[in-house]
Design an enzyme around this catalytic site. Structure first.
Site, PDB file in Angstrom:
ATOM      1  CG  ASP A  75     -58.475  79.445  10.857  1.00  0.00           C
ATOM      2  OD1 ASP A  75     -58.940  78.373  10.452  1.00  0.00           O
ATOM      3  OD2 ASP A  75     -59.165  80.396  11.270  1.00  0.00           O
ATOM      4  NE  ARG A  76     -51.435  80.600   5.479  1.00  0.00           N
ATOM      5  CZ  ARG A  76     -50.496  81.541   5.359  1.00  0.00           C
ATOM      6  NH1 ARG A  76     -49.224  81.234   5.568  1.00  0.00           N
ATOM      7  NH2 ARG A  76     -50.829  82.773   5.049  1.00  0.00           N
TER       8      ARG A  76
END
Length: 262
Positions: A75-76
């Protein structure tokens, strides 16, 4: 195709403008993704992504028929180890290992509260919340008896206290996911009552995520979430069948937060 440790250049992490190289061979490269960096482009003319940086780094290989295939997407806001295949055969081999669950992963997380036991497990199915009930966040997952099987082991590495405005007891936990569902570790920790610090979706209030989308990071969000990103780090990857293993320490931003003196 041999994706083992032959012809491997392993070295201490080298500081780049966007990410560190942990180890590299003619078949693959392992890098440390920093937090707040998207893995793949999500819109035209967006911010530089890990994929962009890897294409620049591996330009010679790409010109000579190679490719950039990111095997484990983070995820970011999640930092840490990312395995990348340099050509089609390596990508196919790694994907087969992943599908057969022969790539083991470990994550480090800073969580709210002190778990009752140093070692515990969560086996609880996961599905998209919006498929069973109204959800203000499209991508939010939830534990549900009809969800896909998901199993995670956890081990408490350290318990500590910080006199914050939102709580005092915290723990550093090592997570061992045995399945790979979307947001699995964050969902399972939240389900266990020990959400990841800084988690805008599975933390104290999902409204923090919606507020962040509208306003960006604010003092109000800081007082409730304590960290500007969820405190999750990809700390180890291993492929025993290939004799490969890589490790990454807790990053400096999470170390600094957990050791600060209020």
């Amino acid at each position: 195709m041999n994706v083992g440790p032959l012809d491997t250049v392993s070295q201490p992490p080298i500081r780049r403008t966007t990410f560190n190289i942990v180890a590299e061979s003619s078949d693959w490269i392992v890098v440390e993704k920093p937090p707040f960096m998207e893995v793949h482009p999500s819109k035209p003319n967006g911010k530089p992504t890990l994929w962009d940086g890897l294409r620049h780094l591996l330009a010679y290989e790409i010109v000579n028929g190679g490719q950039v295939s990111i095997i484990n997407r983070l995820d970011r806001e999640t930092s840490g180890l990312t395995l990348v295949a340099k050509h089609r055969d390596a990508a196919r081999a790694f994907c087969q290992e992943m599908e057969a669950r022969r790539i083991s992963k470990e994550y480090l997380a800073l969580v709210w509260g002190w778990p009752e036991r140093d070692d515990f497990e969560v086996e609880a199915g996961i599905l998209r919340q919006g498929s069973r009930q109204f959800s203000r966040i499209h991508l939010k997952q939830m534990v549900h008896p009809e969800g896909a099987r998901a199993f995670t082991r956890f081990r408490v590495e350290r318990r500590f206290t910080l006199k914050t405005s939102a709580g005092e007891r915290f723990a550093l936990i090592r997570a061992f996911p045995h399945t790979g569902r979307m947001h699995q570790i964050r969902v399972h920790l939240g389900h266990a009552g020990h959400a990841v610090v800084g988690d805008k979706i599975y933390g104290p209030d999902e409204g923090c995520y919606l507020e962040f989308i509208q306003t960006g990071w604010t003092p109000s969000l800081a007082s409730r979430l304590l960290l500007p990103r969820h405190a999750l780090h990809s700390a180890a990857l291993a492929i025993p069948s290939c004799g490969l293993a890589w490790h990454s320490s807790l990053p400096s931003d999470l170390v600094a937060w957990s050791e600060q003196d209020f």
